[in-house]
Design a protein around this motif. Sequence first.
Motif, PDB file in Angstrom:
ATOM      1  N   HIS A 101       0.848  -1.185   0.000  1.00 27.44           N
ATOM      2  CA  HIS A 101       0.000   0.000   0.000  1.00 27.44           C
ATOM      3  C   HIS A 101       0.885   1.236   0.000  1.00 27.44           C
ATOM      4  O   HIS A 101       1.960   1.232   0.597  1.00 27.44           O
ATOM      5  N   PRO A 102       0.468   2.329  -0.660  1.00 27.99           N
ATOM      6  CA  PRO A 102       1.303   3.534  -0.707  1.00 27.99           C
ATOM      7  C   PRO A 102       1.556   4.169   0.656  1.00 27.99           C
ATOM      8  O   PRO A 102       2.572   4.843   0.847  1.00 27.99           O
ATOM      9  N   GLU A 103       0.648   3.950   1.623  1.00 31.21           N
ATOM     10  CA  GLU A 103       0.853   4.494   2.965  1.00 31.21           C
ATOM     11  C   GLU A 103       1.671   3.517   3.813  1.00 31.21           C
ATOM     12  O   GLU A 103       1.852   2.355   3.451  1.00 31.21           O
ATOM     13  N   SER A 104       2.152   3.995   4.956  1.00 32.02           N
ATOM     14  CA  SER A 104       3.055   3.209   5.797  1.00 32.02           C
ATOM     15  C   SER A 104       2.325   2.089   6.526  1.00 32.02           C
ATOM     16  O   SER A 104       1.252   2.294   7.106  1.00 32.02           O
ATOM     17  N   ASP A 105       2.910   0.893   6.497  1.00 30.04           N
ATOM     18  CA  ASP A 105       2.485  -0.244   7.309  1.00 30.04           C
ATOM     19  C   ASP A 105       3.632  -0.592   8.245  1.00 30.04           C
ATOM     20  O   ASP A 105       4.774  -0.741   7.797  1.00 30.04           O
ATOM     21  N   TYR A 106       3.347  -0.739   9.534  1.00 36.19           N
ATOM     22  CA  TYR A 106       4.436  -0.972  10.487  1.00 36.19           C
ATOM     23  C   TYR A 106       3.882  -1.613  11.761  1.00 36.19           C
ATOM     24  O   TYR A 106       2.686  -1.863  11.884  1.00 36.19           O
ATOM     25  N   GLY A 107       4.759  -1.892  12.719  1.00 34.33           N
ATOM     26  CA  GLY A 107       4.352  -2.448  14.009  1.00 34.33           C
ATOM     27  C   GLY A 107       3.767  -3.839  13.951  1.00 34.33           C
ATOM     28  O   GLY A 107       2.756  -4.111  14.616  1.00 34.33           O
ATOM     29  N   PRO A 108       4.347  -4.800  13.191  1.00 36.57           N
ATOM     30  CA  PRO A 108       3.733  -6.128  13.073  1.00 36.57           C
ATOM     31  C   PRO A 108       3.804  -6.927  14.374  1.00 36.57           C
ATOM     32  O   PRO A 108       4.733  -6.782  15.161  1.00 36.57           O
ATOM     33  N   ALA A 109       2.784  -7.755  14.579  1.00 38.97           N
ATOM     34  CA  ALA A 109       2.729  -8.666  15.725  1.00 38.97           C
ATOM     35  C   ALA A 109       2.138  -9.986  15.246  1.00 38.97           C
ATOM     36  O   ALA A 109       1.015 -10.027  14.725  1.00 38.97           O
ATOM     37  N   TRP A 110       2.889 -11.086  15.402  1.00 38.76           N
ATOM     38  CA  TRP A 110       2.481 -12.410  14.901  1.00 38.76           C
ATOM     39  C   TRP A 110       1.564 -13.069  15.931  1.00 38.76           C
ATOM     40  O   TRP A 110       1.871 -13.103  17.119  1.00 38.76           O
ATOM     41  N   SER A 111       0.441 -13.610  15.479  1.00 32.65           N
ATOM     42  CA  SER A 111      -0.523 -14.227  16.393  1.00 32.65           C
ATOM     43  C   SER A 111       0.018 -15.537  16.965  1.00 32.65           C
ATOM     44  O   SER A 111       0.824 -16.220  16.332  1.00 32.65           O
ATOM     45  N   PRO A 112      -0.426 -15.916  18.171  1.00 31.06           N
ATOM     46  CA  PRO A 112       0.056 -17.155  18.795  1.00 31.06           C
ATOM     47  C   PRO A 112      -0.235 -18.419  18.001  1.00 31.06           C
ATOM     48  O   PRO A 112       0.497 -19.402  18.111  1.00 31.06           O
ATOM     49  N   ASP A 113      -1.306 -18.423  17.193  1.00 35.03           N
ATOM     50  CA  ASP A 113      -1.598 -19.619  16.392  1.00 35.03           C
ATOM     51  C   ASP A 113      -0.827 -19.630  15.071  1.00 35.03           C
ATOM     52  O   ASP A 113      -0.923 -20.581  14.296  1.00 35.03           O
ATOM     53  N   GLY A 114      -0.071 -18.561  14.797  1.00 35.60           N
ATOM     54  CA  GLY A 114       0.760 -18.509  13.598  1.00 35.60           C
ATOM     55  C   GLY A 114       0.050 -18.126  12.332  1.00 35.60           C
ATOM     56  O   GLY A 114       0.670 -18.069  11.262  1.00 35.60           O
ATOM     57  N   ASN A 115      -1.256 -17.811  12.402  1.00 40.65           N
ATOM     58  CA  ASN A 115      -2.034 -17.605  11.188  1.00 40.65           C
ATOM     59  C   ASN A 115      -2.203 -16.152  10.769  1.00 40.65           C
ATOM     60  O   ASN A 115      -2.526 -15.875   9.612  1.00 40.65           O
ATOM     61  N   TRP A 116      -1.996 -15.236  11.711  1.00 42.14           N
ATOM     62  CA  TRP A 116      -2.287 -13.828  11.444  1.00 42.14           C
ATOM     63  C   TRP A 116      -1.128 -12.927  11.845  1.00 42.14           C
ATOM     64  O   TRP A 116      -0.349 -13.264  12.740  1.00 42.14           O
ATOM     65  N   ILE A 117      -1.068 -11.778  11.207  1.00 46.42           N
ATOM     66  CA  ILE A 117      -0.167 -10.721  11.636  1.00 46.42           C
ATOM     67  C   ILE A 117      -0.991  -9.445  11.778  1.00 46.42           C
ATOM     68  O   ILE A 117      -1.646  -9.002  10.827  1.00 46.42           O
ATOM     69  N   ALA A 118      -0.999  -8.907  13.000  1.00 43.10           N
ATOM     70  CA  ALA A 118      -1.624  -7.609  13.245  1.00 43.10           C
ATOM     71  C   ALA A 118      -0.577  -6.530  13.000  1.00 43.10           C
ATOM     72  O   ALA A 118       0.617  -6.745  13.218  1.00 43.10           O
ATOM     73  N   PHE A 119      -1.011  -5.367  12.544  1.00 44.59           N
ATOM     74  CA  PHE A 119      -0.057  -4.295  12.261  1.00 44.59           C
ATOM     75  C   PHE A 119      -0.792  -2.956  12.269  1.00 44.59           C
ATOM     76  O   PHE A 119      -2.030  -2.889  12.381  1.00 44.59           O
TER      77      PHE A 119
END
Length: 333
Positions: A101-119
């Motif tokens: 995406h042209p805007e900034s994506d940052y601050g990733p956090a991997w979910s405990p089940d390994g399926n998702w990344i919050a950011f």
Amino acid sequence: MKRLYMLFGMTFLFSFFLLTVNAWGAPFISFHSHRTGQADIYIIDTNGKNLRNLTNHPAEDWWATWAPDGRSFAFVSNRDGNPEIYIKKFNEAGVRRLTNHPESDYGPAWSPDGNWIAFVSKRTGESHIYKIDINGKNLQRLTNQRRDSPISAPIPAWSPDGQSIVFSSLGNNGIGIFVMDADGKNPRQIIDQRHVGGLPSQPTWSPDGKQIACQVASKEGIGIYIMDIDGQNARRVSSLRTWSLSPAWSPDGKWIAYDATDREIADPREENPNLVRHIFIVSVEGGEPRQITQHPQSYRPAWVLESPFSVSPTADTQTTLWGRLKQDEHITQ
């Protein structure tokens, strides 16, 4: 006979290495550093040994979060022109872009089940929390402008069971620490300024789900605090001699890693390659923190949830951990 003794010794040494890995939980910490002129992701053991550059790219790479199996990590990079989130396997050279995406994506956090990344993303003009699956699909916005309106960077952190996400906000609902369900529903404030005597941010959950660690800006500077999830029993664990930021809880729940700089710095929250900033570890019970990095530009520690060396450790790693076991040295000494 001599060969038999050597074989026995090697077996004995490797056995103790595995025991040490199990006893310490995850003895490795990643962080990013500007030591080569640009930001790269590094890994180091908790004894300050076995430093390794994991990204080694001319672009800026920072803000790592690890998969539950320790074999991959997500991180932020501007190698395509603006901050995006990428995924890299530990022992492979290639990377895979997760967001675009042209805007900034940052601050990733991997979910405990390994399926998702919050950011966090500014793709709507404000900083909001999203989640995306590890294949780069099923993008979902979790914070809502009408309900939460987070003005500050609401860095997300998953609960140990993966059912909730904690974050900080300067939004319409107040200033402090909030929690919401993993689908963005039921946001509520759990910690405010009254609990900690200052502005709390960058929260992270303890592995047992009973406590929160966060950085708190107050008249005493910026420090790392631990408290119950309702904000009670707050106490500072980082040194009063430093500005301390970016807490990360060890998988066994016994240690907090963070980065810190001298209190003479005007505003240490701004990442500046010229700052003297190191990674420290401190016991959750308190005591003197231990510095584990030796270069003055080290930021944002993250514990490796499973040791990437547990199957094929290097000779240096074996020697370091064996030496640690022999010395029986407490980490905060």
